[in-house]
Design an enzyme around this catalytic site. Sequence first.
Site, mmCIF file in Angstrom:
data_model
loop_
_atom_site.group_PDB
_atom_site.id
_atom_site.type_symbol
_atom_site.label_atom_id
_atom_site.label_comp_id
_atom_site.label_asym_id
_atom_site.label_seq_id
_atom_site.Cartn_x
_atom_site.Cartn_y
_atom_site.Cartn_z
ATOM 1 N N ARG A 249 0.772 -1.267 -0.016
ATOM 2 C CA ARG A 249 0.067 0.009 0.137
ATOM 3 C C ARG A 249 0.811 1.309 0.023
ATOM 4 O O ARG A 249 2.000 1.243 0.411
ATOM 5 C CB ARG A 249 -0.825 0.014 1.208
ATOM 6 C CG ARG A 249 -1.730 -1.320 1.228
ATOM 7 C CD ARG A 249 -2.702 -1.284 2.540
ATOM 8 N NE ARG A 249 -3.689 -2.286 2.961
ATOM 9 C CZ ARG A 249 -3.267 -3.176 3.624
ATOM 10 N NH1 ARG A 249 -2.016 -3.664 3.936
ATOM 11 N NH2 ARG A 249 -4.260 -4.458 3.493
ATOM 12 N N LYS B 199 -1.872 -2.183 8.041
ATOM 13 C CA LYS B 199 -3.134 -2.164 8.661
ATOM 14 C C LYS B 199 -3.169 -2.754 10.187
ATOM 15 O O LYS B 199 -2.790 -3.819 10.121
ATOM 16 C CB LYS B 199 -4.359 -2.298 8.130
ATOM 17 C CG LYS B 199 -4.648 -1.565 6.805
ATOM 18 C CD LYS B 199 -5.952 -1.496 6.275
ATOM 19 C CE LYS B 199 -6.105 -0.631 5.040
ATOM 20 N NZ LYS B 199 -7.626 -0.998 4.352
ATOM 21 N N HIS C 63 -2.915 2.289 -5.591
ATOM 22 C CA HIS C 63 -3.712 1.255 -5.391
ATOM 23 C C HIS C 63 -3.968 0.556 -6.496
ATOM 24 O O HIS C 63 -4.105 -0.753 -6.434
ATOM 25 C CB HIS C 63 -5.190 1.662 -4.651
ATOM 26 C CG HIS C 63 -5.658 0.691 -3.655
ATOM 27 N ND1 HIS C 63 -4.679 0.295 -2.416
ATOM 28 C CD2 HIS C 63 -6.729 -0.137 -3.527
ATOM 29 C CE1 HIS C 63 -5.640 -0.407 -1.735
ATOM 30 N NE2 HIS C 63 -6.546 -0.923 -2.627
ATOM 31 N N ARG D 234 -1.480 -1.683 -6.843
ATOM 32 C CA ARG D 234 -1.525 -2.987 -6.054
ATOM 33 C C ARG D 234 -2.317 -3.922 -6.570
ATOM 34 O O ARG D 234 -2.224 -5.254 -6.471
ATOM 35 C CB ARG D 234 -1.933 -2.511 -4.670
ATOM 36 C CG ARG D 234 -2.306 -3.554 -3.751
ATOM 37 C CD ARG D 234 -2.453 -2.653 -2.327
ATOM 38 N NE ARG D 234 -3.259 -3.202 -1.428
ATOM 39 C CZ ARG D 234 -2.753 -4.241 -0.563
ATOM 40 N NH1 ARG D 234 -1.455 -4.391 -0.491
ATOM 41 N NH2 ARG D 234 -3.312 -4.653 0.349
ATOM 42 N N HIS E 178 -3.805 -8.873 3.666
ATOM 43 C CA HIS E 178 -5.351 -8.904 3.954
ATOM 44 C C HIS E 178 -5.783 -9.573 5.198
ATOM 45 O O HIS E 178 -5.113 -10.805 5.343
ATOM 46 C CB HIS E 178 -6.096 -9.436 2.661
ATOM 47 C CG HIS E 178 -6.196 -8.428 1.618
ATOM 48 N ND1 HIS E 178 -6.294 -9.018 0.207
ATOM 49 C CD2 HIS E 178 -5.986 -7.251 1.448
ATOM 50 C CE1 HIS E 178 -6.553 -7.975 -0.483
ATOM 51 N NE2 HIS E 178 -6.088 -6.853 0.200
ATOM 52 N N TYR F 172 -9.793 -10.488 -6.503
ATOM 53 C CA TYR F 172 -8.814 -10.734 -7.705
ATOM 54 C C TYR F 172 -9.052 -11.901 -8.203
ATOM 55 O O TYR F 172 -8.817 -11.950 -9.617
ATOM 56 C CB TYR F 172 -7.224 -10.596 -7.259
ATOM 57 C CG TYR F 172 -6.848 -9.492 -6.297
ATOM 58 C CD1 TYR F 172 -6.871 -8.168 -7.170
ATOM 59 C CD2 TYR F 172 -6.926 -9.423 -4.913
ATOM 60 C CE1 TYR F 172 -6.577 -6.982 -6.547
ATOM 61 C CE2 TYR F 172 -6.564 -8.153 -4.434
ATOM 62 C CZ TYR F 172 -6.606 -7.009 -5.128
ATOM 63 O OH TYR F 172 -6.319 -5.650 -4.420
#
Length: 318
Positions: free
Chosen positions: A169, A193, A264, A267, A290, A299
Site C-alpha cells: 500500500r 493495517k 492502489h 497494487r 489482507h 482478484y
Amino acid sequence: MTSRTALARAALPPTLAEPLDAWVEHLVAGRDLSEHTVRAYTGDVVSLLDHLVRLGGTRVTDLDLAALRSWLALGRTRGDSRATTARRAASARGFTAHLRRSGLTTEDVGLRLASPRSHRTLPDVLTADQARAVSEVPRPVAEDAPPADAALALRDALAVELLYGSGIRVAELVGLDVDDVDHGRRLLRVLGKGRKERSVPFGIPAEQALRRWLADGRPVLAREGSGPALLLGVRGARIDPREVRRVVHAATAAVPGAPELGPHGLRHSAATHVLEGGADLRSVQELLGHASLATTQIYTHVTVERLRAVHAAAHPRA
C-alpha cells in the site's frame, strides 16, 4: 473532521458526548485504527447521535432499532450510496456493541440492524505489458538541471517499481525506513493495517532501482532531520503519500492505452498478475496483508473477467 461534524459533536449533550468520546478512544487506543478510519467512523456516529437528539433522545439508552433505521433511511433520501450506507451501518453497530460491552446499555440494539451489501466493482488493472511500460516510463533530466532533479527521478522510478513489484500500500511504502530493506533476500519489512508487520518480497528491477536511489539519489536529498526514511521529498523529509500518488498517476498516464491509476491500481495489478501467474489465493492474501481471504477473492473475479474478455474476442464460437 468537517466543520459541520465538529459543530454537531460540540452540540451533543454530555450524556451522549461522553459515551462517544469513550468509543473514539477505544478505536484509537484499543483497536489502533488509522486516523482516516477513526475520522470516518466518528463522523458517522456523530451524525447518528445528532439524529437521535432531533428525535428527542438525550441518552444512549434512548437509541433503539427504530432510530437506527430512520437514520439510515434519512441518509438514503439525501443520496447516500449503498457503500456509504453499509459503512454507516457498520459504524453504528460498532458503537452499539461498545455501549453494551461498557455496561451503558443492557442490549446491543445494533445487532438487528441490516444494511445493503455494497456493490464491489472490479478495479481497473494494467496488463503485464502496460505494467512493464509504466515501470520503464522515461524520466528525462536536463544536463544543466540541479542534482535534486536527477535524485527525484531516481526516487520516482523506485516508488513505481516497489509499488508494483511488491504490491504494498502507499502508506506502507512511505512508512519504510532504510533498514526495513533486506537486500540479501530482497524482502521489505512492512508495517500494515492494524500495525501488523509482514515481510514482502520484491524483484530484481526494484532491487536495481533501490541501489541506484541509495547510491545516487537519497544522499542528495537527505538533510539533518531526514531520519531513517527510505523515500524522501524534495526538502529531505519523509515523502508525502500525495506526492507518490502524483508520481504514479503521471507514470500510468504516459503509457498509451493504459488506465490512469494511482498507487492502489498498481497494487491491484500486481495481485492480479501474481494470480494469473499461478499463485494460490492464500499466498496472495499473505503478500497483500489482507486480514480476510474474502478481501483477496476480488482478484479472482478480475482474472475471470479478463479471461472471459479474451475468450469473447478470440474464440470463433464465443
